[in-house]
Design an enzyme around this catalytic site. Structure first.
Site, short mmCIF file in Angstrom:
data_model
loop_
_atom_site.label_atom_id
_atom_site.label_comp_id
_atom_site.label_asym_id
_atom_site.label_seq_id
_atom_site.Cartn_x
_atom_site.Cartn_y
_atom_site.Cartn_z
N ASN A 124 0.87 -1.05 -0.13
CA ASN A 124 0.01 -0.17 0.16
C ASN A 124 0.87 1.15 -0.05
O ASN A 124 1.43 1.57 1.00
CB ASN A 124 -1.02 0.07 1.47
CG ASN A 124 -1.67 1.08 1.37
OD1 ASN A 124 -1.72 2.08 0.44
ND2 ASN A 124 -2.17 1.42 2.70
N LYS B 168 0.08 4.37 -0.32
CA LYS B 168 -0.45 5.49 0.13
C LYS B 168 -0.23 6.61 -0.81
O LYS B 168 -0.28 6.44 -2.07
CB LYS B 168 -0.13 5.78 1.50
CG LYS B 168 -0.07 4.46 2.53
CD LYS B 168 0.39 5.09 4.05
CE LYS B 168 0.30 3.65 4.83
NZ LYS B 168 0.28 3.86 6.02
N HIS C 141 -9.39 1.09 4.45
CA HIS C 141 -8.30 1.35 5.18
C HIS C 141 -8.52 2.13 6.41
O HIS C 141 -9.26 2.98 6.26
CB HIS C 141 -6.96 1.84 4.51
CG HIS C 141 -5.89 1.87 4.88
ND1 HIS C 141 -5.28 2.95 5.75
CD2 HIS C 141 -4.86 0.98 4.83
CE1 HIS C 141 -4.12 2.49 6.12
NE2 HIS C 141 -3.82 1.20 5.66
N GLU D 43 -6.91 4.51 7.38
CA GLU D 43 -6.76 5.94 7.28
C GLU D 43 -7.90 6.40 6.52
O GLU D 43 -8.27 7.56 6.61
CB GLU D 43 -5.44 6.04 6.50
CG GLU D 43 -4.13 5.96 7.25
CD GLU D 43 -2.79 5.65 6.46
OE1 GLU D 43 -2.71 5.74 5.14
OE2 GLU D 43 -1.87 4.92 7.03
N GLU E 260 -5.24 -5.16 10.32
CA GLU E 260 -4.26 -4.06 10.64
C GLU E 260 -4.52 -3.32 11.82
O GLU E 260 -5.35 -2.16 11.95
CB GLU E 260 -4.36 -3.01 9.35
CG GLU E 260 -4.04 -3.65 7.92
CD GLU E 260 -3.44 -2.56 7.11
OE1 GLU E 260 -2.31 -2.76 6.53
OE2 GLU E 260 -4.08 -1.60 7.01
N GLY F 212 2.54 2.52 10.44
CA GLY F 212 3.22 3.40 10.46
C GLY F 212 3.93 3.90 11.86
O GLY F 212 4.74 4.90 11.78
N SER G 162 3.53 -2.26 10.24
CA SER G 162 5.11 -2.08 10.56
C SER G 162 5.68 -3.51 10.09
O SER G 162 6.55 -3.89 10.68
CB SER G 162 5.30 -1.71 11.81
OG SER G 162 4.90 -0.52 11.94
C1 PEP Z 1 -0.93 0.11 5.90
O1 PEP Z 1 -0.91 1.33 5.79
O2 PEP Z 1 -1.48 -0.81 5.50
C2 PEP Z 1 0.45 -0.31 6.64
C3 PEP Z 1 0.47 -1.45 6.96
O3 PEP Z 1 1.54 0.65 6.81
P1 PEP Z 1 2.88 0.28 7.52
O4 PEP Z 1 3.27 -0.97 6.77
O5 PEP Z 1 4.00 1.35 6.95
O6 PEP Z 1 2.75 0.04 8.77
#
Ligand code: PEP
Length: 252
Positions: free
Chosen positions: A10, A12, A95, A97, A163, A169, A208
């Protein structure tokens, strides 16, 4: 029949056309293993460049969101068929976000997912609790509520992504035990919705994921790969995570 793992990136709001071109050239130079479905989800404007460069490769192309209507007065939105026209086969929906910053709800996420599937896209449907909810002991209540809208979907075109919001992040990753516990709960919810077909639905962990922690996360029996943000922006680290998924024990 075992579940083929998926590693989806992803991006973003990162990687315009120039950076997307460099990434695609670099990933095509990597010796990627078989037995893993790799997918990148660039920003909409970078999709045509990625589609051209990745044509004929094993790497799939996804979008980060999709609207439920076919066309109309929906400023700033993108219809499922518009993505299909570009060669997109996957769409992230719901997601955290989008939920936290752009008013996405369980209901709107469900509408997006249904429309995406109707157009032939495979949906990567995101769920996960905030830190506050985890600390309040409400993780499973949140997952139950968020997954309650999945019933009308086609399990054959559905991927779930667990998630935990506190791991996205932040550099703070769920332990393999925390991930497995949440994934097992979600698998049970999928059984309730889809019966035996639930065994074929891939459940990805996101939050992460990095080359250094991917193998231990992917070893958990219900973790069928990852949805990767930051570490998917670099072809070498994304490839290392794909290799970790390829080395994971088969998921029945
Ligand atoms: C995401 O935004 O789906 C995600 C898992 O981000 P990150 O791996 O940077 O934590």
């Amino acid at each position: 029949m075992s579940r083929t793992p998926i590693v989806a990136g992803n991006w973003k709001m990162h990687h315009g056309v120039a950076a997307t071109t460099s990434f695609c050239e670099a990933i095509l130079d990597e010796a990627l293993p078989g037995g893993v479905q790799a997918v990148i989800c660039p920003p909409y404007t970078s999709i045509p460049a990625a589609a051209m460069l990745l044509a004929g490769s094993s790497i799939g192309l996804g979008a980060q969101n999709v609207h439920w209507e076919e066309q109309g007065a929906f400023t700033g939105e993108i219809a499922p068929a518009m993505l299909v026209e570009l060669g997109v086969e996957w769409a992230i929906v719901g997601h955290s976000e989008r939920r936290a910053m752009f008013g996405e709800t369980d209901e709107t996420a469900a509408r997006r997912a249904a429309a995406a599937q109707a157009a032939g896209l495979t949906v990567i449907f995101c769920v996960g609790e905030t830190l506050g909810k985890r600390e309040a002991g409400e993780t499973f209540a949140v997952l139950e509520r968020q997954s309650s809208v999945l019933g009308p979907l086609d399990p054959g075109r559905l991927v779930l992504a667990y998630e935990p919001v506190w791991a996205i992040g932040t550099g703070r990753t769920a332990t393999p035990e925390q991930a497995q516990e949440a994934h097992a709960f979600l698998r049970e919810r999928l059984r309730g919705a889809f019966g035996d077909a639930a065994e074929g639905v891939r459940i990805l962990y996101g939050g992460s994921v990095k080359p250094a922690n991917a193998a231990e996360l992917f070893a958990a029996p219900d973790v069928d790969g990852g949805l990767v943000g930051g570490a998917s922006l670099d072809a070498a680290s994304f490839s290392a995570i794909i290799r970790a998924a390829a080395s994971a024990p088969p998921k029945e």
